[in-house]
Design an enzyme around this catalytic site. Structure first.
Site, PDB file in Angstrom:
ATOM      1  N   GLN A 289       9.907   6.464  -2.517  1.00  0.00           N
ATOM      2  CA  GLN A 289      10.149   7.606  -3.407  1.00  0.00           C
ATOM      3  C   GLN A 289      11.659   7.873  -3.460  1.00  0.00           C
ATOM      4  O   GLN A 289      12.418   7.383  -2.619  1.00  0.00           O
ATOM      5  CB  GLN A 289       9.380   8.819  -2.843  1.00  0.00           C
ATOM      6  CG  GLN A 289       9.394  10.065  -3.664  1.00  0.00           C
ATOM      7  CD  GLN A 289       8.936   9.836  -5.105  1.00  0.00           C
ATOM      8  OE1 GLN A 289       9.733   9.366  -5.927  1.00  0.00           O
ATOM      9  NE2 GLN A 289       7.698  10.168  -5.411  1.00  0.00           N
TER      10      GLN A 289
ATOM     11  N   ASP B 206       3.818  10.139   9.510  1.00  0.00           N
ATOM     12  CA  ASP B 206       3.844   9.613   8.144  1.00  0.00           C
ATOM     13  C   ASP B 206       4.195   8.120   8.159  1.00  0.00           C
ATOM     14  O   ASP B 206       3.602   7.320   7.433  1.00  0.00           O
ATOM     15  CB  ASP B 206       4.869  10.401   7.316  1.00  0.00           C
ATOM     16  CG  ASP B 206       4.661  10.167   5.821  1.00  0.00           C
ATOM     17  OD1 ASP B 206       3.541  10.394   5.340  1.00  0.00           O
ATOM     18  OD2 ASP B 206       5.607   9.718   5.154  1.00  0.00           O
TER      19      ASP B 206
ATOM     20  N   ALA C 234      -3.245  11.001 -14.685  1.00  0.00           N
ATOM     21  CA  ALA C 234      -4.364  11.764 -14.127  1.00  0.00           C
ATOM     22  C   ALA C 234      -5.608  11.679 -15.000  1.00  0.00           C
ATOM     23  O   ALA C 234      -6.723  11.580 -14.505  1.00  0.00           O
ATOM     24  CB  ALA C 234      -3.945  13.213 -13.926  1.00  0.00           C
TER      25      ALA C 234
ATOM     26  N   ARG D 209      -2.910   6.814  -3.576  1.00  0.00           N
ATOM     27  CA  ARG D 209      -3.972   7.813  -3.554  1.00  0.00           C
ATOM     28  C   ARG D 209      -3.902   8.684  -4.798  1.00  0.00           C
ATOM     29  O   ARG D 209      -4.903   9.077  -5.346  1.00  0.00           O
ATOM     30  CB  ARG D 209      -3.857   8.680  -2.295  1.00  0.00           C
ATOM     31  CG  ARG D 209      -4.924   9.732  -2.252  1.00  0.00           C
ATOM     32  CD  ARG D 209      -5.054  10.342  -0.906  1.00  0.00           C
ATOM     33  NE  ARG D 209      -4.267  11.555  -0.770  1.00  0.00           N
ATOM     34  CZ  ARG D 209      -4.438  12.428   0.199  1.00  0.00           C
ATOM     35  NH1 ARG D 209      -5.346  12.217   1.127  1.00  0.00           N
ATOM     36  NH2 ARG D 209      -3.691  13.502   0.273  1.00  0.00           N
TER      37      ARG D 209
ATOM     38  N   GLU E 100      10.335   0.820 -13.563  1.00  0.00           N
ATOM     39  CA  GLU E 100       9.047   1.527 -13.645  1.00  0.00           C
ATOM     40  C   GLU E 100       8.967   2.312 -14.951  1.00  0.00           C
ATOM     41  O   GLU E 100       9.888   3.041 -15.304  1.00  0.00           O
ATOM     42  CB  GLU E 100       8.926   2.482 -12.453  1.00  0.00           C
ATOM     43  CG  GLU E 100       7.616   3.246 -12.432  1.00  0.00           C
ATOM     44  CD  GLU E 100       7.396   3.970 -11.122  1.00  0.00           C
ATOM     45  OE1 GLU E 100       7.536   3.361 -10.040  1.00  0.00           O
ATOM     46  OE2 GLU E 100       7.098   5.173 -11.174  1.00  0.00           O
TER      47      GLU E 100
ATOM     48  N   ASP F  86      -2.111  12.269  -6.746  1.00  0.00           N
ATOM     49  CA  ASP F  86      -2.132  13.703  -6.408  1.00  0.00           C
ATOM     50  C   ASP F  86      -3.298  14.380  -7.092  1.00  0.00           C
ATOM     51  O   ASP F  86      -3.752  13.925  -8.143  1.00  0.00           O
ATOM     52  CB  ASP F  86      -0.827  14.354  -6.883  1.00  0.00           C
ATOM     53  CG  ASP F  86       0.342  13.928  -6.030  1.00  0.00           C
ATOM     54  OD1 ASP F  86       0.190  13.920  -4.790  1.00  0.00           O
ATOM     55  OD2 ASP F  86       1.392  13.575  -6.591  1.00  0.00           O
TER      56      ASP F  86
ATOM     57  N   THR G  35       3.043   3.376 -14.518  1.00  0.00           N
ATOM     58  CA  THR G  35       2.388   4.382 -13.676  1.00  0.00           C
ATOM     59  C   THR G  35       0.975   4.679 -14.187  1.00  0.00           C
ATOM     60  O   THR G  35       0.635   4.394 -15.338  1.00  0.00           O
ATOM     61  CB  THR G  35       3.201   5.694 -13.616  1.00  0.00           C
ATOM     62  OG1 THR G  35       3.282   6.229 -14.939  1.00  0.00           O
ATOM     63  CG2 THR G  35       4.590   5.456 -13.072  1.00  0.00           C
ATOM     64  N   TYR G  36       0.180   5.285 -13.304  1.00  0.00           N
ATOM     65  CA  TYR G  36      -1.229   5.555 -13.586  1.00  0.00           C
ATOM     66  C   TYR G  36      -1.398   7.061 -13.628  1.00  0.00           C
ATOM     67  O   TYR G  36      -1.135   7.764 -12.636  1.00  0.00           O
ATOM     68  CB  TYR G  36      -2.068   4.955 -12.456  1.00  0.00           C
ATOM     69  CG  TYR G  36      -3.528   4.776 -12.772  1.00  0.00           C
ATOM     70  CD1 TYR G  36      -3.954   3.753 -13.609  1.00  0.00           C
ATOM     71  CD2 TYR G  36      -4.482   5.607 -12.210  1.00  0.00           C
ATOM     72  CE1 TYR G  36      -5.303   3.562 -13.873  1.00  0.00           C
ATOM     73  CE2 TYR G  36      -5.836   5.431 -12.461  1.00  0.00           C
ATOM     74  CZ  TYR G  36      -6.239   4.405 -13.299  1.00  0.00           C
ATOM     75  OH  TYR G  36      -7.574   4.223 -13.549  1.00  0.00           O
TER      76      TYR G  36
ATOM     77  N   ALA H  11      -4.828   5.884   0.488  1.00  0.00           N
ATOM     78  CA  ALA H  11      -4.372   4.647  -0.167  1.00  0.00           C
ATOM     79  C   ALA H  11      -4.715   3.416   0.674  1.00  0.00           C
ATOM     80  O   ALA H  11      -4.991   2.340   0.135  1.00  0.00           O
ATOM     81  CB  ALA H  11      -2.866   4.724  -0.420  1.00  0.00           C
TER      82      ALA H  11
HETATM   83  P1  FAD Z   1      -1.584   7.982   1.107  1.00  0.00           P
HETATM   84  O1  FAD Z   1      -0.890   6.825   1.694  1.00  0.00           O
HETATM   85  O2  FAD Z   1      -3.071   7.994   1.163  1.00  0.00           O
HETATM   86  O3  FAD Z   1      -1.019   9.280   1.865  1.00  0.00           O
HETATM   87  C1  FAD Z   1      -1.418  10.593   1.481  1.00  0.00           C
HETATM   88  C2  FAD Z   1      -1.237  11.531   2.687  1.00  0.00           C
HETATM   89  O4  FAD Z   1      -2.212  11.196   3.699  1.00  0.00           O
HETATM   90  C3  FAD Z   1       0.117  11.412   3.378  1.00  0.00           C
HETATM   91  O5  FAD Z   1       0.465  12.679   3.876  1.00  0.00           O
HETATM   92  C4  FAD Z   1      -0.131  10.420   4.516  1.00  0.00           C
HETATM   93  O6  FAD Z   1       0.767  10.590   5.588  1.00  0.00           O
HETATM   94  C5  FAD Z   1      -1.569  10.767   4.896  1.00  0.00           C
HETATM   95  N1  FAD Z   1      -2.329   9.594   5.359  1.00  0.00           N
HETATM   96  C6  FAD Z   1      -2.266   8.330   4.860  1.00  0.00           C
HETATM   97  N2  FAD Z   1      -3.128   7.531   5.508  1.00  0.00           N
HETATM   98  C7  FAD Z   1      -3.768   8.308   6.414  1.00  0.00           C
HETATM   99  C8  FAD Z   1      -4.794   8.064   7.377  1.00  0.00           C
HETATM  100  N3  FAD Z   1      -5.317   6.839   7.517  1.00  0.00           N
HETATM  101  N4  FAD Z   1      -5.229   9.114   8.123  1.00  0.00           N
HETATM  102  C9  FAD Z   1      -4.693  10.350   7.995  1.00  0.00           C
HETATM  103  N5  FAD Z   1      -3.712  10.642   7.090  1.00  0.00           N
HETATM  104  C10 FAD Z   1      -3.265   9.637   6.322  1.00  0.00           C
HETATM  105  N6  FAD Z   1       1.184   9.110  -8.494  1.00  0.00           N
HETATM  106  C11 FAD Z   1       0.403   8.944  -9.592  1.00  0.00           C
HETATM  107  O7  FAD Z   1      -0.446   9.799  -9.878  1.00  0.00           O
HETATM  108  N7  FAD Z   1       0.530   7.845 -10.411  1.00  0.00           N
HETATM  109  C12 FAD Z   1       1.434   6.869 -10.148  1.00  0.00           C
HETATM  110  O8  FAD Z   1       1.509   5.883 -10.879  1.00  0.00           O
HETATM  111  C13 FAD Z   1       2.290   7.018  -9.019  1.00  0.00           C
HETATM  112  N8  FAD Z   1       3.209   6.086  -8.722  1.00  0.00           N
HETATM  113  C14 FAD Z   1       3.986   6.231  -7.600  1.00  0.00           C
HETATM  114  C15 FAD Z   1       4.930   5.237  -7.312  1.00  0.00           C
HETATM  115  C16 FAD Z   1       5.742   5.350  -6.189  1.00  0.00           C
HETATM  116  C17 FAD Z   1       6.733   4.257  -5.887  1.00  0.00           C
HETATM  117  C18 FAD Z   1       5.628   6.484  -5.331  1.00  0.00           C
HETATM  118  C19 FAD Z   1       6.502   6.622  -4.128  1.00  0.00           C
HETATM  119  C20 FAD Z   1       4.698   7.481  -5.619  1.00  0.00           C
HETATM  120  C21 FAD Z   1       3.860   7.362  -6.751  1.00  0.00           C
HETATM  121  N9  FAD Z   1       2.899   8.336  -7.070  1.00  0.00           N
HETATM  122  C22 FAD Z   1       2.117   8.174  -8.188  1.00  0.00           C
HETATM  123  C23 FAD Z   1       2.736   9.534  -6.238  1.00  0.00           C
HETATM  124  C24 FAD Z   1       1.626   9.380  -5.149  1.00  0.00           C
HETATM  125  O9  FAD Z   1       0.382   9.093  -5.753  1.00  0.00           O
HETATM  126  C25 FAD Z   1       1.542  10.707  -4.405  1.00  0.00           C
HETATM  127  O10 FAD Z   1       2.743  10.969  -3.730  1.00  0.00           O
HETATM  128  C26 FAD Z   1       0.359  10.866  -3.467  1.00  0.00           C
HETATM  129  O11 FAD Z   1       0.331  12.233  -3.011  1.00  0.00           O
HETATM  130  C27 FAD Z   1       0.427  10.010  -2.213  1.00  0.00           C
HETATM  131  O12 FAD Z   1       0.008   8.757  -2.484  1.00  0.00           O
HETATM  132  P2  FAD Z   1      -0.019   7.652  -1.341  1.00  0.00           P
HETATM  133  O13 FAD Z   1      -0.510   6.432  -1.980  1.00  0.00           O
HETATM  134  O14 FAD Z   1       1.242   7.613  -0.577  1.00  0.00           O
HETATM  135  O15 FAD Z   1      -1.187   8.273  -0.382  1.00  0.00           O
END
Ligand code: FAD
Length: 300
Positions: A180, A162, A52, A108, A18, A110, A49-50, A129
């Site tokens: 992660q 989660d 902000a 999704r 990555e 941050d 990575t993507y 997401a």
């Molecule tokens: P989601 O899956 O949407 O989850 C977010 C929160 O909502 C969690 O607490 C989850 O439990 C909850 N949730 C999910 N679905 C639902 C639902 N249907 N109903 C209710 N609650 C729900 N960040 C960046 O900005 N750029 C990157 O390039 C980047 N790359 C990453 C790569 C990896 C491998 C990892 C592990 C993380 C990366 N991140 C990146 C960080 C990530 O964007 C953040 O951790 C973000 O806060 C969560 O993203 P997510 O896609 O898991 O969100």
């Protein structure tokens, strides 16, 4: 263009890397040195990575496109829903498709500024997401990955809920998940067990970061959301002021972790590189994941 799951199926076990979009010319030079060095080791895929802001997002698209055009590597683009309308997300997905990119990590993201601040959905955007997975899927023949959290996402109330949300993303159409950072194999394997208990056997890749400096260790704590376990702290803390000894011990710890994960049958090890290649190449070499090394000499 090969999909990530095709590669994972074909070359088991493998590793992936990555990168981050380069901030400036010097960073870009370092990034491309790392990409060229790792290219000779034939990683399963490379992801970018993507960020902000708008300019960082442009650099992600440009860099991923260049990987697709100018290298033999399989690129995977990250895409975050945060601060985007659905129309904008459709556009970015369209750009990726036009660049020949078939693999997207749907996230999704941050909230900008304070990652732990309140989540605010774009008025014309998405909340989770899982919705982005559906959107990407609806727009073409993409291979989609999602994020997973061995200690639970920091905003989650509990591990079980989660995990249910992770399963929701996979059932919505994601093909695989990348975890992660975590410190001990059991932390990752417990997540895999929770998925299996829900009847979900999608490929789950462990996220690995070579522990080369105290700063990297600190970053691992921040990203994983877990303190350093005593078994690791007792090996690294005494070496905090001795850089070569810290690096040597940190590399041993990560190699031991990877050996155990490979023995447990993980489909690939996903390395967070911070746009450097040397430590990742060393670990991959120690693990015997590549028979021969080509390309430029090791350099950080
Ligand atoms: P989601 O899956 O949407 O989850 C977010 C929160 O909502 C969690 O607490 C989850 O439990 C909850 N949730 C999910 N679905 C639902 C639902 N249907 N109903 C209710 N609650 C729900 N960040 C960046 O900005 N750029 C990157 O390039 C980047 N790359 C990453 C790569 C990896 C491998 C990892 C592990 C993380 C990366 N991140 C990146 C960080 C990530 O964007 C953040 O951790 C973000 O806060 C969560 O993203 P997510 O896609 O898991 O969100």
């Amino acid at each position: 263009m090969t999909s990530v799951v095709e590669r994972l199926r074909r070359d088991h076990p493998v590793f992936s890397v990555e990168f981050m979009p380069p901030r400036d010319d010097e960073d870009e030079r370092r990034l491309w040195h790392a990409i060229r060095s790792l290219e000779g080791l034939d990683p399963a895929f490379v992801s970018v990575t993507y960020g902000a802001g708008g300019s960082s997002r442009d650099r992600t698209i440009r860099t991923t496109g260049r990987v697709a055009r100018e290298t033999t590597l399989v690129p995977m683009a990250h895409l975050c829903a945060v601060d985007h309308s659905i129309a904008e997300l459709r556009n970015v997905i369209g750009w990726y498709a036009a660049l020949g990119i078939r693999n997207i990590l749907a996230l999704r993201g941050d909230p900008p500024g304070d990652p732990m601040g309140d989540w605010v959905r774009h008025p014309e955007g998405l909340n989770y997401a899982e919705e982005l997975v559906r959107l990407v899927r609806s727009l073409g023949d993409f291979c989609v990955g999602v994020a997973a959290f061995p200690y639970g996402h920091p905003r989650s109330t509990d591990l079980e809920t989660d995990t249910d949300h992770l399963v929701g993303k996979l059932r919505a159409g994601a093909d695989f998940a990348i975890a992660q950072l975590f410190f001990q194999p059991e932390d990752f394997l417990r997540l895999r067990d929770r998925l299996a208990a829900r009847g979900c056997d999608s490929p789950l890749l462990p996220g690995i970061m070579p522990l080369t400096t105290p700063r990297v260790l600190h970053k691992s704590v921040e990203l994983s959301g877990s303190p350093v376990p005593p078994a690791i702290a007792s090996r690294l803390d005494p070496l905090a002021d001795d850089a070569p000894a810290f690096r040597a011990e940190g590399m041993d710890i990560v190699t031991e972790l990877c050996h155990r994960l490979l023995a447990e049958g993980v489909p690939a090890l996903h390395f967070y590189t911070f746009n450097r290649s040397k430590a990742t190449m060393e670990v991959v070499d120690r693990l015997g994941l590549v028979a021969s090394r080509t390309g430029p000499p090791l350099r950080n």
